[in-house]
Design a protein around this motif. Structure first.
Motif, PDB file in Angstrom:
ATOM      1  N   PHE A  81      30.922  43.964  39.453  1.00 54.74           N
ATOM      2  CA  PHE A  81      30.329  43.582  40.738  1.00 54.74           C
ATOM      3  C   PHE A  81      31.090  44.232  41.887  1.00 54.74           C
ATOM      4  CE2 PHE A  81      30.963  40.804  44.423  1.00 54.74           C
ATOM      5  CZ  PHE A  81      29.746  41.071  45.053  1.00 54.74           C
ATOM      6  N   VAL A  82      32.415  44.175  41.857  1.00 54.67           N
ATOM      7  CA  VAL A  82      33.219  44.763  42.935  1.00 54.67           C
ATOM      8  C   VAL A  82      32.926  46.260  43.057  1.00 54.67           C
ATOM      9  CG1 VAL A  82      35.578  45.298  43.682  1.00 54.67           C
ATOM     10  CG2 VAL A  82      35.007  43.001  42.891  1.00 54.67           C
ATOM     11  N   ALA A  83      32.803  46.945  41.943  1.00 51.48           N
ATOM     12  CA  ALA A  83      32.462  48.375  41.980  1.00 51.48           C
ATOM     13  C   ALA A  83      31.098  48.585  42.635  1.00 51.48           C
ATOM     14  CB  ALA A  83      32.487  48.963  40.576  1.00 51.48           C
ATOM     15  N   HIS A  84      30.139  47.746  42.287  1.00 50.68           N
ATOM     16  CA  HIS A  84      28.806  47.837  42.888  1.00 50.68           C
ATOM     17  C   HIS A  84      28.888  47.568  44.386  1.00 50.68           C
ATOM     18  CE1 HIS A  84      24.512  47.374  43.525  1.00 50.68           C
ATOM     19  NE2 HIS A  84      24.790  46.236  44.135  1.00 50.68           N
ATOM     20  N   ALA A  85      29.567  46.498  44.776  1.00 48.96           N
ATOM     21  CA  ALA A  85      29.657  46.132  46.191  1.00 48.96           C
ATOM     22  C   ALA A  85      30.362  47.224  46.992  1.00 48.96           C
ATOM     23  CB  ALA A  85      30.387  44.794  46.336  1.00 48.96           C
ATOM     24  N   THR A  86      31.376  47.824  46.416  1.00 45.82           N
ATOM     25  CA  THR A  86      32.108  48.893  47.084  1.00 45.82           C
ATOM     26  C   THR A  86      31.202  50.092  47.345  1.00 45.82           C
ATOM     27  OG1 THR A  86      34.170  48.150  46.078  1.00 45.82           O
ATOM     28  CG2 THR A  86      34.140  50.393  46.912  1.00 45.82           C
ATOM     29  N   SER A  87      30.242  50.295  46.468  1.00 47.66           N
ATOM     30  CA  SER A  87      29.320  51.434  46.637  1.00 47.66           C
ATOM     31  C   SER A  87      28.208  51.145  47.641  1.00 47.66           C
ATOM     32  CB  SER A  87      28.705  51.815  45.282  1.00 47.66           C
ATOM     33  OG  SER A  87      27.717  50.873  44.895  1.00 47.66           O
ATOM     34  N   GLN A  88      28.193  49.941  48.211  1.00 48.51           N
ATOM     35  CA  GLN A  88      27.161  49.515  49.167  1.00 48.51           C
ATOM     36  C   GLN A  88      27.823  49.094  50.478  1.00 48.51           C
ATOM     37  OE1 GLN A  88      23.821  49.514  48.073  1.00 48.51           O
ATOM     38  NE2 GLN A  88      24.652  50.398  46.202  1.00 48.51           N
ATOM     39  N   PRO A  89      28.450  50.008  51.214  1.00 46.98           N
ATOM     40  CA  PRO A  89      29.241  49.602  52.376  1.00 46.98           C
ATOM     41  C   PRO A  89      28.449  48.928  53.496  1.00 46.98           C
ATOM     42  CG  PRO A  89      28.987  51.980  52.320  1.00 46.98           C
ATOM     43  CD  PRO A  89      28.451  51.450  51.019  1.00 46.98           C
ATOM     44  N   GLY A  90      27.161  49.144  53.591  1.00 45.84           N
ATOM     45  CA  GLY A  90      26.375  48.518  54.652  1.00 45.84           C
ATOM     46  C   GLY A  90      25.789  47.173  54.283  1.00 45.84           C
ATOM     47  N   THR A  91      26.122  46.678  53.111  1.00 46.42           N
ATOM     48  CA  THR A  91      25.542  45.434  52.614  1.00 46.42           C
ATOM     49  C   THR A  91      26.565  44.304  52.710  1.00 46.42           C
ATOM     50  OG1 THR A  91      24.160  46.683  51.096  1.00 46.42           O
ATOM     51  CG2 THR A  91      24.444  44.357  50.614  1.00 46.42           C
ATOM     52  N   ARG A  92      26.085  43.138  53.072  1.00 46.36           N
ATOM     53  CA  ARG A  92      26.930  41.937  53.128  1.00 46.36           C
ATOM     54  C   ARG A  92      26.583  41.080  51.914  1.00 46.36           C
ATOM     55  NH1 ARG A  92      26.683  37.021  57.308  1.00 46.36           N
ATOM     56  NH2 ARG A  92      28.721  36.161  56.863  1.00 46.36           N
ATOM     57  N   PHE A  93      27.568  40.797  51.078  1.00 41.90           N
ATOM     58  CA  PHE A  93      27.373  40.016  49.862  1.00 41.90           C
ATOM     59  C   PHE A  93      27.820  38.580  50.104  1.00 41.90           C
ATOM     60  CE2 PHE A  93      26.085  43.285  46.983  1.00 41.90           C
ATOM     61  CZ  PHE A  93      26.551  44.449  47.581  1.00 41.90           C
ATOM     62  N   LEU A  94      26.906  37.639  49.869  1.00 36.67           N
ATOM     63  CA  LEU A  94      27.193  36.217  50.019  1.00 36.67           C
ATOM     64  C   LEU A  94      27.404  35.628  48.629  1.00 36.67           C
ATOM     65  CD1 LEU A  94      24.417  35.368  52.645  1.00 36.67           C
ATOM     66  CD2 LEU A  94      26.755  36.127  53.057  1.00 36.67           C
ATOM     67  N   LEU A  95      28.632  35.329  48.306  1.00 32.33           N
ATOM     68  CA  LEU A  95      28.978  34.822  46.976  1.00 32.33           C
ATOM     69  C   LEU A  95      28.980  33.308  46.949  1.00 32.33           C
ATOM     70  CD1 LEU A  95      30.329  37.724  46.999  1.00 32.33           C
ATOM     71  CD2 LEU A  95      31.825  36.786  45.268  1.00 32.33           C
ATOM     72  N   THR A  96      28.366  32.768  45.919  1.00 25.46           N
ATOM     73  CA  THR A  96      28.533  31.353  45.632  1.00 25.46           C
ATOM     74  C   THR A  96      29.920  31.197  45.003  1.00 25.46           C
ATOM     75  OG1 THR A  96      27.623  31.582  43.404  1.00 25.46           O
ATOM     76  CG2 THR A  96      26.055  31.097  45.188  1.00 25.46           C
ATOM     77  N   ALA A  97      30.309  29.996  44.699  1.00 26.69           N
ATOM     78  CA  ALA A  97      31.565  29.760  43.976  1.00 26.69           C
ATOM     79  C   ALA A  97      31.290  30.073  42.508  1.00 26.69           C
ATOM     80  CB  ALA A  97      32.041  28.332  44.171  1.00 26.69           C
ATOM     81  N   VAL A  98      31.188  31.346  42.200  1.00 26.12           N
ATOM     82  CA  VAL A  98      30.782  31.824  40.872  1.00 26.12           C
ATOM     83  C   VAL A  98      31.700  31.229  39.800  1.00 26.12           C
ATOM     84  CG1 VAL A  98      30.547  33.876  39.424  1.00 26.12           C
ATOM     85  CG2 VAL A  98      29.761  33.934  41.789  1.00 26.12           C
ATOM     86  N   GLY A  99      31.089  30.610  38.805  1.00 26.40           N
ATOM     87  CA  GLY A  99      31.826  30.020  37.698  1.00 26.40           C
ATOM     88  C   GLY A  99      32.284  28.591  37.931  1.00 26.40           C
ATOM     89  N   CYS A 100      32.069  28.077  39.141  1.00 28.41           N
ATOM     90  CA  CYS A 100      32.576  26.753  39.486  1.00 28.41           C
ATOM     91  C   CYS A 100      31.502  25.671  39.481  1.00 28.41           C
ATOM     92  CB  CYS A 100      33.255  26.788  40.843  1.00 28.41           C
ATOM     93  SG  CYS A 100      34.710  27.852  40.860  1.00 28.41           S
ATOM     94  N   GLY A 101      30.309  26.017  39.081  1.00 32.50           N
ATOM     95  CA  GLY A 101      29.238  25.031  38.982  1.00 32.50           C
ATOM     96  C   GLY A 101      29.012  24.678  37.520  1.00 32.50           C
ATOM     97  N   LEU A 102      27.913  25.161  36.981  1.00 36.30           N
ATOM     98  CA  LEU A 102      27.543  24.840  35.604  1.00 36.30           C
ATOM     99  C   LEU A 102      28.505  25.422  34.569  1.00 36.30           C
ATOM    100  CD1 LEU A 102      23.693  25.329  35.979  1.00 36.30           C
ATOM    101  CD2 LEU A 102      24.968  23.185  35.940  1.00 36.30           C
ATOM    102  N   ALA A 103      29.216  26.500  34.915  1.00 33.01           N
ATOM    103  CA  ALA A 103      30.179  27.078  33.968  1.00 33.01           C
ATOM    104  C   ALA A 103      31.429  26.211  33.830  1.00 33.01           C
ATOM    105  CB  ALA A 103      30.561  28.498  34.385  1.00 33.01           C
TER     106      ALA A 103
END
Length: 108
Positions: A81-103
């Motif tokens: 994901f970080v590699a993908h986000a780094t390749s999209q400099p004009g995009t703002r990524f809104l992360l949930t608390a990934v892994g902290c809900g149902l996981a």
């Protein structure tokens, strides 16, 4: 360095250029939690368990059998994901608390 902001409320809409990042399962069954929200509101596609989908990014925290993945495997997906986000400099990524809900993990 990219600025980071934290939002502790529920994400219910996206502005242009924003992507909703949620914990998924490898099968892409978006039936509960943030994954269901991603499917209902932001176009996450059924069957896409990792990567860009709709106005979202699916980051697996559960396996094909919907069992919680070990943190080392989630870390692998997070790095992708970080590699993908780094390749999209004009995009703002809104992360949930990934892994902290149902996981079942905690932020710590």
């Amino acid at each position: 360095m990219t600025a980071r902001q934290f939002h502790d409320g529920r994400i219910l809409r996206l502005e242009p250029g924003e992507v909703f990042v949620f914990g998924s399962n490898e099968r892409g069954l978006h039936g509960a939690g943030a994954a269901a929200l991603a499917k209902q509101r932001f176009g996450a596609e059924w069957g896409v368990g990792e990567g860009p989908t709709g106005r979202c990014y699916a980051l697996p925290t559960k396996d094909m059998a919907i069992r919680t993945l070990p943190l080392a495997e989630i870390e692998h997906y997070a790095a992708r994901f970080v590699a993908h986000a780094t390749s999209q400099p004009g995009t703002r990524f809104l992360l949930t608390a990934v892994g902290c809900g149902l996981a079942g993990y905690t932020p710590a």
